[in-house]
Every structure is written in C-alpha cells, then in structure tokens.
Design a protein around this motif. Structure first.
Motif, PDB file in Angstrom:
ATOM      1  N   THR A  68       9.531  61.193 -42.221  1.00 23.45           N
ATOM      2  CA  THR A  68       8.501  60.970 -43.247  1.00 23.45           C
ATOM      3  C   THR A  68       7.594  62.191 -43.307  1.00 23.45           C
ATOM      4  N   SER A  69       7.478  62.738 -44.488  1.00 26.20           N
ATOM      5  CA  SER A  69       6.708  63.968 -44.635  1.00 26.20           C
ATOM      6  C   SER A  69       6.262  64.116 -46.082  1.00 26.20           C
ATOM      7  N   PRO A  70       5.053  64.666 -46.307  1.00 29.36           N
ATOM      8  CA  PRO A  70       4.618  64.827 -47.704  1.00 29.36           C
ATOM      9  C   PRO A  70       5.495  65.785 -48.502  1.00 29.36           C
ATOM     10  N   ILE A  76      11.620  62.104 -46.499  1.00 28.28           N
ATOM     11  CA  ILE A  76      11.078  61.287 -47.584  1.00 28.28           C
ATOM     12  C   ILE A  76       9.553  61.278 -47.560  1.00 28.28           C
ATOM     13  N   SER A  77       8.987  61.422 -48.761  1.00 31.39           N
ATOM     14  CA  SER A  77       7.538  61.298 -48.972  1.00 31.39           C
ATOM     15  C   SER A  77       7.297  60.029 -49.785  1.00 31.39           C
ATOM     16  N   ILE A  78       6.178  59.371 -49.551  1.00 33.32           N
ATOM     17  CA  ILE A  78       5.905  58.202 -50.401  1.00 33.32           C
ATOM     18  C   ILE A  78       4.980  58.555 -51.560  1.00 33.32           C
ATOM     19  N   GLY A  79       4.653  59.811 -51.729  1.00 30.92           N
ATOM     20  CA  GLY A  79       3.843  60.192 -52.884  1.00 30.92           C
ATOM     21  C   GLY A  79       3.150  61.518 -52.636  1.00 30.92           C
ATOM     22  N   TYR A 100       0.416  62.915 -51.900  1.00 30.26           N
ATOM     23  CA  TYR A 100      -0.887  62.906 -51.231  1.00 30.26           C
ATOM     24  C   TYR A 100      -0.584  62.974 -49.745  1.00 30.26           C
ATOM     25  N   VAL A 101      -1.568  63.419 -48.975  1.00 28.23           N
ATOM     26  CA  VAL A 101      -1.306  63.617 -47.548  1.00 28.23           C
ATOM     27  C   VAL A 101      -1.956  62.509 -46.724  1.00 28.23           C
ATOM     28  N   LEU A 102      -1.135  61.845 -45.925  1.00 31.41           N
ATOM     29  CA  LEU A 102      -1.614  60.800 -45.018  1.00 31.41           C
ATOM     30  C   LEU A 102      -1.879  61.421 -43.647  1.00 31.41           C
ATOM     31  N   GLY A 133      -0.632  60.407 -40.944  1.00 32.49           N
ATOM     32  CA  GLY A 133       0.655  60.441 -40.250  1.00 32.49           C
ATOM     33  C   GLY A 133       1.672  59.674 -41.065  1.00 32.49           C
ATOM     34  N   GLY A 134       2.897  59.685 -40.601  1.00 30.89           N
ATOM     35  CA  GLY A 134       3.971  59.043 -41.370  1.00 30.89           C
ATOM     36  C   GLY A 134       4.100  57.542 -41.147  1.00 30.89           C
ATOM     37  N   ALA A 163       3.647  55.476 -44.209  1.00 26.69           N
ATOM     38  CA  ALA A 163       4.794  55.740 -45.089  1.00 26.69           C
ATOM     39  C   ALA A 163       6.003  54.943 -44.602  1.00 26.69           C
TER      40      ALA A 163
HETATM   41  N1  ADE Z   1       2.968  61.992 -43.962  1.00 30.13           N
HETATM   42  C1  ADE Z   1       1.833  62.475 -44.473  1.00 30.13           C
HETATM   43  N2  ADE Z   1       1.774  62.272 -45.792  1.00 30.13           N
HETATM   44  C2  ADE Z   1       2.926  61.633 -46.147  1.00 30.13           C
HETATM   45  C3  ADE Z   1       3.453  61.155 -47.367  1.00 30.13           C
HETATM   46  N3  ADE Z   1       2.795  61.296 -48.526  1.00 30.13           N
HETATM   47  N4  ADE Z   1       4.646  60.560 -47.345  1.00 30.13           N
HETATM   48  C4  ADE Z   1       5.332  60.441 -46.193  1.00 30.13           C
HETATM   49  N5  ADE Z   1       4.878  60.865 -45.013  1.00 30.13           N
HETATM   50  C5  ADE Z   1       3.682  61.452 -44.985  1.00 30.13           C
END
Ligand code: ADE
Length: 227
Positions: free
Chosen positions: A86-88, A130-133, A135-137, A139-140, A143
C-alpha cells in the motif's frame, strides 16, 4: 480466501475486521484475516524495523530484513496470488481491482509506514502496488482496511443477500439509485410514488433511470465509453 496483513502498527487494525459483514465472513469460514507485526520478524535486538535513508532526507525507511522474513515465513506455508504494497504512488484502487482480488485464494498486504519501504522490497518482493486515492495517509493500515473491506464483501457467501454486492455502486460503472424505507411520508417528505406501486417492471426502469441521472450529475467521468 486468506489475507495476511503485515504492519508495524497492528493495533490500528484491531477493530476494522471485527464487526458486521467482515466478522460474519470470518465466522462463516469465507475468509481468514491475519494481522502480523513486522517487528516480530526483526533480528535486531531492539526489534528495529526502520533506519535512516541513505543520502539523508527527512523520515525513516522500513528495512528489508524483517519484511523479507515475514513474507518468506508466509510463503513457506502456502502460495500467494499477490503480494500487495500500500503506497500513495501505487495504482488507484477501484471496484474492478476489488473484484479481481476477491477471486484470489491468498494475498499478502504489506502496509507502508514512515517514508515507505526500501525500494528493493518493492523491486523483489512486491507484485502489485496500490493506492486508495491521491492523498497521503500516515501509513498503509487504513488503506489495507479499506481494501480488505471492499474485497471481502464480494466473496460469495460473505453477504447474506448475495445479489446485493452486484447492485453496488460502481459494479456496472453506475452509481446506485436512491433508496427509501418506512415511513412513506415524513414531515411531508414523500417517497416517490412509483416505489409504492408494486409494479416490478416500472420500479426497475425507475431505478435504472435514476442511476443514470445520478451518475451523469455526480460522476460523468464514469459514463465515458458507456453510452
Ligand atoms: N499510504 C499512505 N498514503 C496512502 C494511500 N493514499 N494509499 C495507500 N497507501 C497509502
């Protein structure tokens, strides 16, 4: 289906899978969800899982060793269809990806944290990012919870009314039509007459028309290539 989630903050995932459809799906044996603390796989005496980035820059980077150990530990027990990170900067999650994943037997989801993982983890151990959108969270984990929720509800047997996943928004690239329940009138706010008519054909036509109109108004982008 079996889902293994690797995280440095397992506490964040204590609640999301313990309620409602996700709980029932696990109780019924439709899915197994296992959350693993990456720290448990660290060979460092302080159970360290991160380190400073080469060449500096703000933020810590998740190290390879405990992640590889965790993934190898799981892979030694069964084959996995996908090892997701999971990553932006991953591909944007959507209903189509949820559908695809719901057909897998086993998946691993690695939750990114801090500044992310050492790139070599992504190069050698990860099969999909995979990113869920956009924007930056922090952590994953959130997500992962979002993805697991949307995937599990699609697995046959997860929902009591199996047709209901098929009528979700996005399943046919249309938003869902509005829904109403009792009372038929509240403060003078009325339910559309047609829904009380008992005429299935007219009701279905109405729902289809509403779904189209709603999609056109709120998400015209979904209709591209649909008309
Ligand atoms: N980790 C930080 N931001 C994320 C995002 N938008 N989607 C998935 N993982 C994330």
């Amino acid at each position: 289906m079996r889902i293994d989630i690797l995280t440095v903050v397992p506490e964040l995932l204590e609640s999301p899978f313990k309620h409602s459809i996700l709980k029932r799906a696990q109780d019924n044996g439709v899915v197994e969800i296992h959350v693993h603390n990456i720290r448990d796989f660290s060979t460092d005496k302080h159970r360290k899982v991160d380190d400073y980035a080469f060449s500096g820059g703000a933020g810590m980077v998740m190290t390879i060793q405990p992640i590889e150990a965790a993934i190898n530990h799981l892979k030694a027990q069964r084959d996995y269809d996908e090892v997701i990170y999971t990553s932006p900067d991953g591909e944007i999650f959507n209903q189509q990806i949820a559908n695809q994943c719901s057909m897998y037997q086993n998946i691993i989801i690695l939750c990114g944290h801090y500044k992310g993982v050492d790139q070599r983890v992504r190069d050698h151990l990860i099969t999909r990012e995979i990113s869920i959108g956009d924007y930056v969270l922090t952590g994953g984990e959130m997500a992962a919870a979002v993805m697991v929720d949307s995937i599990v509800r699609l697995i046959p047997g997860a929902m009591s009314d199996e047709t209901s996943a098929l009528t979700d928004s996005f399943q046919d690239n249309l938003l869902s039509p509005p829904v109403y329940t009792r009372p038929a009138e509240y403060h003078g706010w009325k339910v559309p007459e047609i829904l009380l008519s008992g005429n299935d054909k007219q009701v279905n036509d109405w729902k289809e028309k509403e779904a189209w109109e709603r999609t056109k108004r709120l998400r015209p982008d979904l209709l591209k290539g649909h008309e």
